[in-house]
Write an enzyme that holds these catalytic residues in place. Structure first.
Site, PDB file in Angstrom:
ATOM      1  N   ASP A   1      33.163  49.053  51.053  1.00  0.00           N
ATOM      2  CA  ASP A   1      34.079  47.942  51.284  1.00  0.00           C
ATOM      3  C   ASP A   1      35.413  48.457  51.813  1.00  0.00           C
ATOM      4  O   ASP A   1      35.785  49.617  51.570  1.00  0.00           O
ATOM      5  CB  ASP A   1      34.306  47.166  49.980  1.00  0.00           C
ATOM      6  CG  ASP A   1      33.066  46.403  49.541  1.00  0.00           C
ATOM      7  OD1 ASP A   1      32.277  45.999  50.406  1.00  0.00           O
ATOM      8  OD2 ASP A   1      32.893  46.213  48.317  1.00  0.00           O
TER       9      ASP A   1
ATOM     10  N   TYR B   1      30.294  57.168  41.842  1.00  0.00           N
ATOM     11  CA  TYR B   1      31.593  56.560  42.155  1.00  0.00           C
ATOM     12  C   TYR B   1      32.574  56.840  41.026  1.00  0.00           C
ATOM     13  O   TYR B   1      32.192  56.973  39.869  1.00  0.00           O
ATOM     14  CB  TYR B   1      31.466  55.034  42.280  1.00  0.00           C
ATOM     15  CG  TYR B   1      30.570  54.540  43.386  1.00  0.00           C
ATOM     16  CD1 TYR B   1      31.095  54.213  44.638  1.00  0.00           C
ATOM     17  CD2 TYR B   1      29.204  54.364  43.176  1.00  0.00           C
ATOM     18  CE1 TYR B   1      30.270  53.734  45.641  1.00  0.00           C
ATOM     19  CE2 TYR B   1      28.378  53.887  44.180  1.00  0.00           C
ATOM     20  CZ  TYR B   1      28.917  53.569  45.410  1.00  0.00           C
ATOM     21  OH  TYR B   1      28.104  53.099  46.407  1.00  0.00           O
TER      22      TYR B   1
ATOM     23  N   ASP C   1      37.147  42.005  43.466  1.00  0.00           N
ATOM     24  CA  ASP C   1      38.045  43.127  43.745  1.00  0.00           C
ATOM     25  C   ASP C   1      39.374  42.556  44.234  1.00  0.00           C
ATOM     26  O   ASP C   1      39.635  41.350  44.079  1.00  0.00           O
ATOM     27  CB  ASP C   1      37.434  44.099  44.763  1.00  0.00           C
ATOM     28  CG  ASP C   1      37.196  43.465  46.136  1.00  0.00           C
ATOM     29  OD1 ASP C   1      37.631  42.311  46.370  1.00  0.00           O
ATOM     30  OD2 ASP C   1      36.578  44.121  46.997  1.00  0.00           O
TER      31      ASP C   1
ATOM     32  N   ARG D   1      31.480  46.283  42.300  1.00  0.00           N
ATOM     33  CA  ARG D   1      32.304  45.080  42.080  1.00  0.00           C
ATOM     34  C   ARG D   1      31.659  44.171  41.045  1.00  0.00           C
ATOM     35  O   ARG D   1      32.344  43.614  40.174  1.00  0.00           O
ATOM     36  CB  ARG D   1      32.485  44.310  43.393  1.00  0.00           C
ATOM     37  CG  ARG D   1      33.486  44.922  44.348  1.00  0.00           C
ATOM     38  CD  ARG D   1      33.676  44.025  45.554  1.00  0.00           C
ATOM     39  NE  ARG D   1      32.527  44.023  46.433  1.00  0.00           N
ATOM     40  CZ  ARG D   1      32.150  42.988  47.175  1.00  0.00           C
ATOM     41  NH1 ARG D   1      32.798  41.829  47.089  1.00  0.00           N
ATOM     42  NH2 ARG D   1      31.126  43.069  47.984  1.00  0.00           N
TER      43      ARG D   1
END
Length: 226
Positions: free
Chosen positions: A48, A76, A90, A182
């Site tokens: 993203d 991540y 987000d 997310r």
């Protein structure tokens, strides 16, 4: 000199890029296409715009390996901010529905990770690039149309809380392909009873490829000139 580079990337290369903040993954592809002067360039897994970190870029015949790379395990690091939610899960949208969070303990936070570890069902965010009836669901969501997505089976191998400074919770996640961090942030906030959204994200690994092996776009461009 340009002809040498073109032959090299036409034949096929894997380029590891540390995607800059606010760039789309396609922004990176477009930039690299312009730099190396060939069209056959693709990436192995979208990040993203508000995420940074490892983006695998394939050129030439190596574009045939994109699906193989995309299927590999990912890692991540990031930050979940609790006490509110956002429509996009987000910071691409503004926080809403604020709730008190000061009563939540570190023990509760760490215990909450257990229900999101292993094989779980996860509903993707409606602000995502998934297609429904041939249209991207984020396009439908932006038009205010109701979108219903089915839960998908994913695997979260590790979900570690690395730091707590409320309302911010830092984490590290190792997961299967198809996992939406997310959605994990949104679901984690819901499990705590106060809401939460993803406020920072960095992809640090895809399979055996790690972020420390990646280079910035500016470094890639400079090295082309050497």
């Amino acid at each position: 000199m340009e002809r040498i580079y073109k032959n090299k990337y036409d034949e096929g290369q894997v380029i590891l890029i540390d995607k800059p903040l606010e760039w789309t993954s396609f922004d990176v592809i477009r930039k690299i296409r312009n730099l190396i002067k060939i069209k056959k360039v693709g990436h192995a897994g979208t990040l993203d715009p508000l995420a940074t970190g490892l983006l695998i870029v394939c050129t030439g015949r190596f574009t045939k390996k994109i699906n193989e790379y995309m299927a590999r395990e990912k890692e991540y690091t990031g930050t979940i901010t609790i006490g509110a939610v956002t429509p996009t899960y987000d910071l691409e949208s503004d926080p809403i529905d604020f709730k008190e969070y000061a009563h939540i303990t570190p023990e509760q936070i760490r215990a909450a990770t257990e229900q999101f570890t292993g094989e779980i069902m996860q509903v993707p965010p409606i602000h995502s690039a998934i297609k429904v009836d041939g249209k991207r669901v984020y396009e439908l969501a932006r038009k205010g149309k109701e979108v219903k997505l089915d839960a998908r089976l994913i695997t979260i191998k590790e979900f570690e809380i690395t730091s707590i400074d409320l309302p911010k919770i830092d984490f590290r996640v190792v997961c299967s392909t198809g996992t939406y961090i997310r959605s994990l942030a949104n679901d984690f906030g819901a499990a705590l009873g106060c809401g939460g959204y993803l406020s920072k994200l960095c992809r640090t690994r895809i399979g055996e490829f790690t972020l420390d092996l990646a280079e910035s776009l500016s470094s890639f461009e400079q090295n082309l000139a050497i």
